[in-house]
Design a protein around this motif. Structure first.
Motif, PDB file in Angstrom:
ATOM      1  N   PRO A  57       4.855  -8.167 -23.865  1.00 11.40           N
ATOM      2  CA  PRO A  57       4.214  -9.176 -24.719  1.00 11.40           C
ATOM      3  C   PRO A  57       5.160  -9.605 -25.854  1.00 11.40           C
ATOM      4  CG  PRO A  57       2.748  -7.314 -24.358  1.00 11.40           C
ATOM      5  CD  PRO A  57       4.078  -6.944 -23.785  1.00 11.40           C
ATOM      6  N   THR A  58       5.043 -10.845 -26.244  1.00  8.88           N
ATOM      7  CA  THR A  58       5.938 -11.398 -27.253  1.00  8.88           C
ATOM      8  C   THR A  58       5.883 -10.609 -28.549  1.00  8.88           C
ATOM      9  OG1 THR A  58       5.579 -13.570 -26.290  1.00  8.88           O
ATOM     10  CG2 THR A  58       6.527 -13.519 -28.480  1.00  8.88           C
ATOM     11  N   LYS A  59       4.693 -10.156 -28.937  1.00  4.53           N
ATOM     12  CA  LYS A  59       4.550  -9.428 -30.201  1.00  4.53           C
ATOM     13  C   LYS A  59       5.274  -8.083 -30.176  1.00  4.53           C
ATOM     14  CE  LYS A  59       0.083  -7.381 -29.005  1.00  4.53           C
ATOM     15  NZ  LYS A  59       0.585  -6.053 -28.794  1.00  4.53           N
ATOM     16  N   ASP A  60       5.566  -7.549 -28.988  1.00  5.93           N
ATOM     17  CA  ASP A  60       6.228  -6.256 -28.871  1.00  5.93           C
ATOM     18  C   ASP A  60       7.748  -6.368 -28.771  1.00  5.93           C
ATOM     19  OD1 ASP A  60       3.743  -5.083 -28.949  1.00  5.93           O
ATOM     20  OD2 ASP A  60       3.565  -4.925 -26.767  1.00  5.93           O
ATOM     21  N   PRO A  63      12.353  -8.077 -33.447  1.00  3.13           N
ATOM     22  CA  PRO A  63      12.240  -9.280 -34.285  1.00  3.13           C
ATOM     23  C   PRO A  63      13.224 -10.383 -33.912  1.00  3.13           C
ATOM     24  CG  PRO A  63      12.206  -7.309 -35.640  1.00  3.13           C
ATOM     25  CD  PRO A  63      12.480  -6.866 -34.240  1.00  3.13           C
ATOM     26  N   GLN A  66      11.868 -12.440 -30.960  1.00  4.46           N
ATOM     27  CA  GLN A  66      10.586 -13.109 -31.065  1.00  4.46           C
ATOM     28  C   GLN A  66      10.781 -14.595 -31.309  1.00  4.46           C
ATOM     29  OE1 GLN A  66       8.254 -11.098 -33.997  1.00  4.46           O
ATOM     30  NE2 GLN A  66       7.949  -9.295 -32.712  1.00  4.46           N
ATOM     31  N   ARG A  68      10.657 -18.233 -32.836  1.00  2.00           N
ATOM     32  CA  ARG A  68      10.603 -18.710 -34.219  1.00  2.00           C
ATOM     33  C   ARG A  68       9.610 -19.858 -34.315  1.00  2.00           C
ATOM     34  NH1 ARG A  68      16.627 -19.425 -33.852  1.00  2.00           N
ATOM     35  NH2 ARG A  68      17.364 -17.306 -33.717  1.00  2.00           N
ATOM     36  N   GLN A  69       9.038 -20.020 -35.492  1.00  2.00           N
ATOM     37  CA  GLN A  69       8.121 -21.128 -35.737  1.00  2.00           C
ATOM     38  C   GLN A  69       8.950 -22.346 -36.142  1.00  2.00           C
ATOM     39  OE1 GLN A  69       4.918 -21.057 -35.054  1.00  2.00           O
ATOM     40  NE2 GLN A  69       5.138 -18.930 -34.402  1.00  2.00           N
TER      41      GLN A  69
END
Length: 118
Positions: A57-60, A63, A66, A68-69
């Motif tokens: 999963p992306t949250k795991d 950093p 992951q 970026r916004q």
């Protein structure tokens, strides 16, 4: 970030191809020197990352991996493209300095653009 000179194929690791071993002791061939080693190391690292992080999963993810916004491209439609019409130095009656541009043809036939603030 990853230089091929940091990684040399060894006989102890079976997954590292034995590329470039015959050239040991010879002078470098130029800019293509070491590209085979780099490609081999890159493939190994990509395979290890794929094995470790596939279906995670992306949250795991770490950093750095992951998402970026980033700005949404639909927001670009909201840009006021006519805002230059509001700039006071472009309106008639502006008393401040202005940039004057001149195109000059030189004696050798070349041209240059000059500008000056007046």
């Amino acid at each position: 970030w990853l230089k091929s000179s940091h990684f040399r194929p060894t006989a102890t690791h079976p997954s590292v191809p034995r590329v470039g071993r015959a050239r040991a002791g010879r002078a470098p061939r130029g800019m293509s020197e070491g590209l085979e080693d780099f490609a081999a190391v890159r493939k190994i690292i990509e395979d290890k990352l794929h094995q470790e992080f596939y279906n995670v999963p992306t949250k795991d993810l770490p950093p750095r991996m992951q998402p970026r916004q980033l700005p949404n491209l639909q927001d670009a439609a909201k840009i006021d493209w006519d805002d230059w019409k509001e700039w006071e130095w472009l309106k008639p009656g502006w008393k401040g300095i202005k940039m004057h541009s001149q195109c000059v043809i030189n004696s050798d036939g070349s041209a240059e653009v000059r500008s000056v603030w007046k």
